[in-house]
Write an enzyme that holds these catalytic residues in place. Structure first.
Site, PDB file in Angstrom:
ATOM      1  N   ALA A 160       0.844  -1.200   0.000  1.00 57.74           N
ATOM      2  CA  ALA A 160       0.000   0.000   0.000  1.00 57.74           C
ATOM      3  C   ALA A 160       0.876   1.245   0.000  1.00 57.74           C
ATOM      4  O   ALA A 160       0.627   2.201  -0.754  1.00 57.74           O
ATOM      5  CB  ALA A 160      -0.925  -0.002   1.209  1.00 57.74           C
ATOM      6  N   ASN A 187       4.060  -7.361   4.896  1.00 56.50           N
ATOM      7  CA  ASN A 187       3.368  -8.613   4.578  1.00 56.50           C
ATOM      8  C   ASN A 187       3.262  -8.811   3.072  1.00 56.50           C
ATOM      9  O   ASN A 187       3.166  -9.936   2.592  1.00 56.50           O
ATOM     10  CB  ASN A 187       1.960  -8.622   5.184  1.00 56.50           C
ATOM     11  CG  ASN A 187       1.993  -8.933   6.660  1.00 56.50           C
ATOM     12  OD1 ASN A 187       2.989  -9.430   7.176  1.00 56.50           O
ATOM     13  ND2 ASN A 187       0.908  -8.634   7.345  1.00 56.50           N
ATOM     14  N   GLY A 192       2.073 -14.531  -1.359  1.00 55.49           N
ATOM     15  CA  GLY A 192       2.247 -15.093  -2.703  1.00 55.49           C
ATOM     16  C   GLY A 192       1.943 -14.089  -3.803  1.00 55.49           C
ATOM     17  O   GLY A 192       2.126 -14.397  -4.988  1.00 55.49           O
ATOM     18  N   GLY A 193       1.481 -12.898  -3.425  1.00 59.79           N
ATOM     19  CA  GLY A 193       1.254 -11.834  -4.409  1.00 59.79           C
ATOM     20  C   GLY A 193       0.024 -12.050  -5.275  1.00 59.79           C
ATOM     21  O   GLY A 193      -0.141 -11.373  -6.286  1.00 59.79           O
ATOM     22  N   ASP A 416       0.526   0.139  14.428  1.00 57.20           N
ATOM     23  CA  ASP A 416       0.925   1.525  14.744  1.00 57.20           C
ATOM     24  C   ASP A 416      -0.012   2.560  14.114  1.00 57.20           C
ATOM     25  O   ASP A 416      -0.340   3.577  14.729  1.00 57.20           O
ATOM     26  CB  ASP A 416       2.346   1.832  14.226  1.00 57.20           C
ATOM     27  CG  ASP A 416       3.406   0.920  14.810  1.00 57.20           C
ATOM     28  OD1 ASP A 416       3.042  -0.066  15.482  1.00 57.20           O
ATOM     29  OD2 ASP A 416       4.594   1.188  14.577  1.00 57.20           O
ATOM     30  N   ARG A 471     -11.621 -18.838   4.069  1.00 53.39           N
ATOM     31  CA  ARG A 471     -10.492 -19.070   4.956  1.00 53.39           C
ATOM     32  C   ARG A 471     -10.915 -19.319   6.404  1.00 53.39           C
ATOM     33  O   ARG A 471     -10.261 -20.072   7.123  1.00 53.39           O
ATOM     34  CB  ARG A 471      -9.539 -17.873   4.886  1.00 53.39           C
ATOM     35  CG  ARG A 471      -8.852 -17.826   3.544  1.00 53.39           C
ATOM     36  CD  ARG A 471      -7.902 -16.677   3.439  1.00 53.39           C
ATOM     37  NE  ARG A 471      -7.090 -16.842   2.241  1.00 53.39           N
ATOM     38  CZ  ARG A 471      -6.047 -16.099   1.942  1.00 53.39           C
ATOM     39  NH1 ARG A 471      -5.678 -15.124   2.741  1.00 53.39           N
ATOM     40  NH2 ARG A 471      -5.365 -16.311   0.846  1.00 53.39           N
ATOM     41  N   HIS A 577      -4.317 -12.126   8.798  1.00 48.46           N
ATOM     42  CA  HIS A 577      -4.739 -10.809   8.280  1.00 48.46           C
ATOM     43  C   HIS A 577      -5.738 -10.214   9.263  1.00 48.46           C
ATOM     44  O   HIS A 577      -6.660 -10.900   9.697  1.00 48.46           O
ATOM     45  CB  HIS A 577      -5.400 -10.990   6.911  1.00 48.46           C
ATOM     46  CG  HIS A 577      -5.723  -9.710   6.206  1.00 48.46           C
ATOM     47  ND1 HIS A 577      -4.947  -9.177   5.195  1.00 48.46           N
ATOM     48  CD2 HIS A 577      -6.748  -8.833   6.364  1.00 48.46           C
ATOM     49  CE1 HIS A 577      -5.469  -8.059   4.759  1.00 48.46           C
ATOM     50  NE2 HIS A 577      -6.575  -7.815   5.459  1.00 48.46           N
TER      51      HIS A 577
END
Ligand code: ADP
Length: 639
Positions: A160, A187, A192-193, A416, A471, A577
């Site tokens: 990002a 991350n 795995g992109g 953060d 998931r 996540h």
């Protein structure tokens, strides 16, 4: 490098050391007349366990110095471990010390190198404890960030942040990006992109079948949960009717269908407009990444939990690391100034507008950056912050003992940006929805993207879940199996499709995956009843041929598991996540609890919430981070 505790090194060394010693290399005879020095001169080799297997070092001593440290063999992840692989040996020699700081983000690799070198020191007759007490480092980093003014400050150097920085720079802004770790990537680098988007060109050869059609029909039959959902359904219904009338036989897909599946997978708690922004812009983002150096494969498939054949992968390695590398190059070429080891501590605001950030630079000094067009928070999630996990978990999935589960997150994922956002009254959404990744290899190795032609089998040799499920369902299923684990079983076709033969061989050699010529031998090697595994795989193969939903509801089938040798990879769920975070609008502006824009503050990626609802679709995180990162950069630059 961050400060490390010497006591921790001693413990790690004891734990990690697997095959130290072995004495001097045959070719290097210790110098007999060096007895009076600190060491018996010569070259010694030893190894200790790193993250992915043994890290083997070769250390050359003179009578009174460590002359050379070389890493002769390792299988640590490229990129993440690079600063340790090069930095630790250099520091040991430079400071003649074993008290070298571990590289944050590559602690296990650092500790393995230090442990193996310590073994060589011992073998050479040196004093390990004394070397650990020798201070290392301490000189000033050249070119560390100083107090300054810029148009846009981006906090966080994952997907990002890098896309936000690149797009802001491409839109004419001067940009500083800070990353608190010594390496970029977060991350995004580790994943795995996989990148989900509707893509008529690449999906042209993906077939439609009965099971997929029934998925479309069942989501269209879902009762309305909001006016926005009803409108989305109406859009998809129209496209579906047109598709059926056209007589096409290739895969049905559209940004709206992608959005409807995303909304459904998150139990209708995601923000429909934000989801539509994501799915409508994702293909553009994919092309933009292509223009900026990412190479995409021509095929699309379904990565775990992706639900549809729209997952794109990078070439040559199908990894987030390739996206990070391309974006870093493009950002630097566009004059983005990147500062590593630089942590944003707090936001500066004046009259309700965010005007800058206070940071700790690479020399540990406090500096302030004023950002005239705004600050973009791209700090990722809080998967590596046990206190935050324990605090917010009860608001969502409420996984049992979440703070005790491991995580596959970057050490930088400590929430953060959420803490900084709260300091200026940002609204948080969906904080309790925390995704566990079931497909997490226990050994640290594994075969990437195992799903399409893979059976998930428990210790008893039984399938227990649809492998193409959401998931959260996969994680819940795995947590209730013996030892909270399962095996992914595939055959040679699938394994060699997903991984190079040398990589498979190396992992078999290091015991990270199991391989056997027959299913019975494979079962024996992993302590599973052979007859149960054989029956399970025979039934799986029948289901593949039938191509219909099975008793667990699996709908996407590809190849049978028939061609030896066969592979087994052991998996257990980990924190993966965090779906909740700062609320943003379609322009990536951060909102307060009243829905008003907090001027000067933007956010993108895992630090934000509200898109994925209760459960993120696999392969949606990267397009989310990169699309909203791109939007954040454009919006901030236009101020
Ligand atoms: P995303 O996918 O949303 O980009 P990533 O995990 O890939 O998330 O990247 C987030 C990055 O932000 C990580 O590299 C992390 O180390 C970095 N980061 C987190 N907090 C800070 C901070 N306070 N200052 C600078 N960088 C930070």
């Amino acid at each position: 490098m961050k400060k490390r505790r010497l006591a921790a090194l001693a413990v790690c060394a004891a734990l990690l050391l697997s095959s130290c010693g072995g004495g001097p290399k045959e070719s290097a005879t210790p110098t007999p007349d060096a007895q009076e020095g600190a060491y018996t001169a010569g070259t010694y080799e030893a190894s200790a366990d790193g993250r992915n297997g043994p890290v083997k070092v070769s250390v050359t001593f003179t009578a009174d110095a460590i002359e050379k440290v070389e890493i002769v063999e390792h299988s640590e992840s490229a990129g993440i471990s690079d600063p340790a692989i090069t930095g630790i040996p250099e520091a040991i020699v430079q400071y003649q010390s074993l008290g070298v700081d571990a590289v944050s983000g590559a602690t296990i690799t650092s500790d393995a190198i230090l442990a193996a070198v310590a073994a060589c020191v011992e073998e050479a007759g040196g004093d390990v404890e004394a070397l650990k007490a020798v201070p290392a480092g301490g000189e000033k980093v050249e070119g560390a960030l100083e107090t300054t003014t810029v148009d846009v400050l981006v906090v966080g150097g994952g997907g990002a942040g890098l896309s936000a920085a690149l797009s802001a720079a491409q839109n004419g802004a001067s940009v500083i990006l800070v990353e608190k770790l010594p390496a970029l990537g977060g991350n995004t680098y580790r994943c795995g992109g996989a990148f989900n988007t509707y893509d008529p060109e690449r999906q042209a050869n993906n077939p439609m079948d009965e099971a997929l059609s029934s998925t479309v029909e069942s989501l269209l039959a879902h009762e309305d949960t909001s006016p926005e959902h009803a409108a989305l359904k109406a859009d998809v219904q129209k496209q579906w009717d047109e598709y059926k009338a056209s007589g096409r036989t290739n895969l049905f897909d559209s940004p709206e269908w992608h959005a409807l599946q995303t909304l459904d997978a998150g139990d209708y708690l995601g923000n429909v407009e934000q989801i539509r922004t994501l799915t409508t812009n994702a293909l553009d983002t994919l092309h933009w990444l292509g223009e900026n150096g990412v190479t995409w494969s021509d095929e699309v498939s379904t990565v775990i939990g992706a639900l549809w054949n729209r997952s794109h992968q990078t070439l040559p390695k199908a990894s987030g690391a390739e996206i990070v590398a391309a974006l870093e190059n493009a950002a630097r070429a566009a004059n983005v100034q990147i500062f590593l080891d630089t942590k944003a501590e707090s936001l500066v605001s004046e009259n309700g507008k965010v005007t800058g950030t206070v940071l700790t630079n690479a020399n540990g000094e406090s500096v302030t950056v004023k950002a005239s067009k705004g600050v973009i928070l791209a700090t990722g999630g809080f998967g590596n912050n046990p206190e935050m996990l324990a605090k917010y978990n009860p608001e969502g999935n409420n996984w049992e003992n979440i703070e005790k589960l491991s995580t596959n997150n970057t050490p930088g994922a400590t929430g953060d940006g959420i803490t900084m956002g709260l300091s200026v009254d940002a609204n948080l959404v969906g904080m309790g929805w925390i995704q566990l990744m079931a497909l997490n290899s226990i050994s640290g190795g594994g075969i990437s993207g195992m799903i399409n032609s893979t059976a998930f089998v428990n210790q008893e040799g039984q399938r227990y879940v649809a492998e193409d499920e959401r998931r959260d369902v996969l994680a819940e299923g795995a947590l209730s199996q013996t030892n909270q684990m399962f095996y992914g079983i595939c055959d040679n076709k699938e394994a060699t499709l997903r991984m190079a033969q040398e990589a498979l061989d190396a992992q078999v050699q290091y015991g990270m995956i199991t391989r056997a010529d027959t299913l019975a031998e494979l079962a024996e090697a992993i302590n599973m009843p052979a007859d149960a595994l054989e029956a399970t795989i025979a039934e799986f193969n029948d289901l593949v041929k039938a191509g219909k939903p099975d008793q667990f509801g699996r709908r996407t089938w590809e190849n049978t598991i028939e061609e030896g040798p066969f592979y087994a990879v052991a998996f257990t769920p980990v924190v993966h996540h965090t779906m909740g975070g700062l609320e943003i609008n379609g322009s990536a502006e951060v909102l307060n609890a009243e829905g008003q824009v907090i001027e000067g503050l933007y956010a993108a990626g895992e630090v934000t919430g509200g898109i994925h609802g209760t459960n993120r679709v696999g392969g949606n995180a990267v397009p989310d981070a990169l699309t909203f990162g791109k939007i954040a950069g454009e919006t901030a630059a236009a101020k």
